[in-house]
Design a protein around this motif. Structure first.
Motif: not given
Length: 391
Positions: A21-26, A338-349
């Motif tokens: 997840v860190l790599a995706k965030a970076k 997993q859905e919420m993990e993706a939503i928070l990353m993509e839509r909330a940063g």
């Protein structure tokens, strides 16, 4: 390309999702996105100055060569003295093995003790490398659920039902990652009573035992009557002293086991960096003000994130007694972890981890690390609330 040529057991080896997840965030940050990092379990503080200076001094003094595989004798002695004082259990230098981080103690213990088919009971949700290494060596991974209704402590009666003649090892982690749960002294005593005399080893992961709040008093199962010889304590410097990049951990165990773990060190890492060991010696013997200040700040952040999460409809969050993680329930949101993990990353940063990154009993939860600034935590809470409102 080489998938079919790998050893079959490589298919059993898992990973630690936090780094993925860190790599995706970076990668998103490289595209210009602002990401608030609440996914990685790393203190955001710098290593205390006295520890850094000790490392530099050691380098200048020539601590740049091989050391004995289990560690420098004087540093092993310091760790034994620290453990005797901190955990209330008498240890000698011969019962200490120093490793590059805490994970090798986990890996080496399982490698040294578990035969194919042996059963290992481990906490779930729990640190994912437990299950990964059990599977890698051919053991049978037996999860003990950590339930919210029990403050994320294992149920000793449930544990009793899981023990079988094939049980070789029990892994406990208190304070716990990812939940922040802390076993009570009564829990620990009951677990000891349950396994005593059954030839079951205990791997007690105590890496967070200095990061506790509200009067919590984690106790080591090794202090229970008859349990020291059967317990391998995993501990280290990464969390308490913000030394993640120094790669310095240690294990406390019976000297016969220590000799075997040192043998695995010889066959893998040779030894832990000498100057790092000297820095760790200073960490244990020098001023403790910085470590105490970090815990006080973590407590402040814990209260902010817990109160903030509980104010968001559909999310409820226990107030953890240890570590620097919260493990809120998102069952009221109607989305998978997993859905919420993706939503928070993509839509909330906001980078967080799915509860299922820590095992199947983590479904319905997320893990947030509050090893970040109050400003970023408050910003993340605002972003999470806005996204949840739109679901």
């Amino acid at each position: 390309m080489f998938e079919n040529l790998l050893a079959a057991k490589m298919a059993n080896l898992g990973t630690e999702t936090a780094f993925m997840v860190l790599a995706k965030a970076k990668a998103l940050e490289a595209q210009g996105r602002e990401i608030i990092h609440l996914e990685i379990g790393e203190p955001d503080f710098d290593t205390p100055r006295n520890i850094i200076d000790a490392g530099i001094k050691a380098l200048n003094a020539g601590y740049t060569h091989y050391t004995p595989a289990p560690g420098l004798p004087e540093v092993r002695a310091t760790i034994a003295e620290y453990a005797t004082r901190q955990k209330g259990i008498p240890y000698t230098a011969e019962e200490v093995v120093i490793t590059p981080g805490g994970k090798p103690i986990m890996f080496f213990t399982i490698l040294a003790l578990v035969n194919p088919g042996d059963e290992v009971i481990y906490p779930n949700p729990g640190f994912p490398i437990y299950e990964s290494v059990i599977n890698f060596v051919g053991g049978k991974a037996v999860p003990i659920p950590l339930r919210e209704e029990n403050d994320f402590r294992l149920d000793v009666d449930e544990l009793a039902a899981l023990i079988s003649p094939r049980t070789k090892l029990l892994i406990i982690n208190s304070p716990a990652n990812p939940t922040g749960g802390v076993l009570t002294p009564a829990d620990v005593a009951r677990i000891a009573d349950l396994v005593r005399g059954k030839n079951i080893f205990i791997l007690s992961d105590e890496i967070y035992d200095r990061i506790v709040y509200d009067g919590a008093q984690p106790v080591s199962i090794a202090a229970q009557p008859g349990m020291k010889d059967w317990t391998i304590i995993l501990d280290g410097f990464s969390k308490t002293y913000a030394m993640t990049g120094w790669r310095l951990g240690f294990g406390l165990m019976h000297r016969e086991l220590a000799e075997r773990i040192a043998q695995l060190m010889v066959n893998s890492n040779s030894c832990t960096a000498a100057f790092t060991q000297k820095a760790g010696q200073e960490a244990l013997t020098g001023p403790q003000d910085a470590a105490a200040a970090m815990v006080a700040e973590f407590k402040r952040r814990r209260d902010i994130i817990v109160d903030g999460l509980n104010s968001i409809p559909g999310i409820t969050c226990k107030r953890p007694l240890g570590s620097f993680y919260v493990f809120p329930s998102i069952k009221g949101l109607g989305r998978s972890s997993q859905e919420m993990e993706a939503i928070l990353m993509e839509r909330a940063g906001v980078a967080a981890l799915s509860g299922t990154a820590f095992g199947r009993f983590g479904e319905g939860y997320l893990r947030f690390s509050y090893a970040n600034s109050v400003e970023n935590i408050e910003k993340a809470l605002e972003k999470i609330a806005a996204v949840v409102k739109e679901l």
